[in-house]
Design an enzyme around this catalytic site. Structure first.
Site, PDB file in Angstrom:
ATOM      1  N   SER A  54       0.789  -1.226   0.000  1.00  0.00           N
ATOM      2  CA  SER A  54       0.000   0.000   0.000  1.00  0.00           C
ATOM      3  C   SER A  54       0.825   1.282   0.000  1.00  0.00           C
ATOM      4  CB  SER A  54      -0.932   0.011   1.206  1.00  0.00           C
ATOM      5  OG  SER A  54      -0.217  -0.213   2.398  1.00  0.00           O
TER       6      SER A  54
ATOM      7  N   HIS B   9      -5.376  -3.847  -1.774  1.00  0.00           N
ATOM      8  CA  HIS B   9      -5.226  -2.804  -2.803  1.00  0.00           C
ATOM      9  C   HIS B   9      -5.263  -3.372  -4.221  1.00  0.00           C
ATOM     10  CE1 HIS B   9      -4.358   0.631  -0.160  1.00  0.00           C
ATOM     11  NE2 HIS B   9      -3.915  -0.310   0.655  1.00  0.00           N
TER      12      HIS B   9
ATOM     13  N   LYS C 132     -11.722  -0.087  -0.512  1.00  0.00           N
ATOM     14  CA  LYS C 132     -10.963   0.536  -1.603  1.00  0.00           C
ATOM     15  C   LYS C 132     -11.771   0.366  -2.893  1.00  0.00           C
ATOM     16  CE  LYS C 132      -7.301  -0.566   1.497  1.00  0.00           C
ATOM     17  NZ  LYS C 132      -7.537   0.566   2.366  1.00  0.00           N
TER      18      LYS C 132
END
Ligand SMILES: Cc1ncc(COP(=O)(O)O)c(C=O)c1O
Length: 398
Positions: free
Chosen positions: A183, A211, A242
């Protein structure tokens, strides 16, 4: 040192940042759309969220959240183990299981809790957790909570992992933990190679795709899918916060051990389950992502446009292409000045400071979305380049 002395040390560090807006303390007054917010009365371009597909205002996602509130109320008001699962939790679990072609799936209240529950639920004081040294705090926290022996291996190094596993006397009591896409740095793990090291040692492998879910792999299932390694991974974890524009976490696995965590994993048992609106919104976002592959194409076009512009200006970029474009800018002081100057120019990004990085290798962490327009991306690149030149981070052209 007293309890409060430790916090005074934090206050001193904050004071060191000097006058001006403080990184990590930004208040967003209004969200105008997935790429623009209002900060301090000014319209600001958002290049520092994880809203990789810009789905936070998608009509299907909003409608699902509204419907769920109408049908189920505002909250579950309790844990699934104690107070019961709502059907929406199970429906989403079935969708994840089908998507991955795996028999078991579980959703969690947050991604952080998914990692805590998995690592501390699977491992105990007699076990070993081996983590990539750049793993997210939630993975380290899960390892600490488990009471297991903890080893770290060099970031993304199969050789280093192999050397650590050689010290483990019973590999069947060992969980190896990595991320698909890291990340801060934006690095991608060599998932298939690391999985092969685990397989030959006999250790289990968990991959956190927080992610990478949505962006990588032929169906957007993450880096394990991208590397043809879903079958070689024991536990795949992800978050809704996300690409899925919500709050929550999930895990899929071929092992029925995942089912038993429902009764035993403390970060799952002793917390309220995800709100109906969050779960339904994530489910709707998942449907949108599966239905509309053009979103992924747009995201990748945007990533390449930004990288090209920043690379041409002389920025040292992370090697792997990803929605996270991290720029090495030098000391904490330069990083904070850079961050403030960008905010002054109405571009919001993230900053990575020690102890999350080496003192002289602070990062501006910028991130991009399928929802950014070309004009917005060009503006962000232009401002980053101008400020980078004025601070001596990149050369001024002759
Ligand atoms: C790699 C990684 N795993 C887990 C999490 C936790 O996810 P959540 O914020 O959804 O709790 C994050 C959050 O940023 C993350 O970056």
């Amino acid at each position: 040192m007293s309890l409060f002395d430790k916090l005074r040390a934090t206050a001193d560090r904050v004071a060191d940042a000097g006058d001006g807006p403080l990184p990590f303390a930004t208040v967003i007054d209004e969200v105008l759309n997935p790429t623009e917010v209002v900060i301090d009365g000014r319209r600001v371009l958002m290049c520092g969220s994880n809203n990789y597909f810009g789905l936070t205002f998608h009509p299907d996602v909003l409608a699902a959240a509204h419907r769920a509130i109408d049908d189920w109320g505002s909250a579950t008001t309790g844990s699934r183990a104690a107070n019961g699962s709502f059907a929406v939790h199970q429906q989403l679990e079935r969708t994840f299981a089908t998507l991955y072609g795996l028999p078991h799936a579980r959703v969690f209240t947050t991604g952080y809790q998914a990692n805590l529950a998995l690592v501390a639920g699977l491992c105990g004081p007699d076990d070993v957790v081996v983590l990539d040294l750049e793993s997210h705090a939630s993975l380290f926290d899960g390892a600490r909570l488990s009471g297991a022996t903890i080893y770290g291996f060099r970031h993304n190094s199969p050789d280093s992992l192999q050397r650590k596993l050689a010290h483990v006397s019973d590999p069947t009591s060992c969980l190896v933990v990595i991320e698909g896409l890291y990340s801060f740095s934006g690095d991608i793990a060599p998932v298939a190679k690391l999985a092969e090291v685990c397989r030959s040692a006999g250790a289990y492998l968990l991959v956190d795709e927080a992610h990478s879910f949505g962006a990588y792999g032929p169906r957007g299932l993450g880096c394990a899918e991208d590397h043809g390694a879903i079958d070689a991974v024991d536990f795949i974890v992800g978050t809704f916060s996300k690409s899925l524009a919500g709050v929550g976490g999930f895990c899929v696995s071929r092992h029925d051990a995942l089912e038993w965590l429902h009764f035993t994993a403390r970060p799952y048992v002793f917390t309220a389950s995800g709100s109906p609106a969050n779960v339904a919104a994530a489910h709707a976002a998942l449907d949108v992502l599966q239905r509309d592959p053009s979103l992924r194409l747009r995201l990748w076009d945007n990533i390449r446009r930004v990288r090209l512009g920043l690379h041409a200006a002389g920025f040292q970029l992370n090697q792997d292409e990803s929605p996270i474009v991290s720029l090495q800018v030098g000391t904490a002081q330069t990083a904070i000045l850079f961050w403030r100057a960008l905010l002054e120019e109405r571009v919001y990004v993230n900053v990575v400071l020690p102890p999350a990085c080496r003192a002289e290798a602070c990062l501006l962490r910028t991130s991009y979305s399928a929802a950014h327009t070309s004009e917005q991306l060009d503006r962000a690149v232009d401002r980053i380049v101008q400020i980078g030149r004025s601070l001596g981070v990149v050369p001024v052209p002759a």
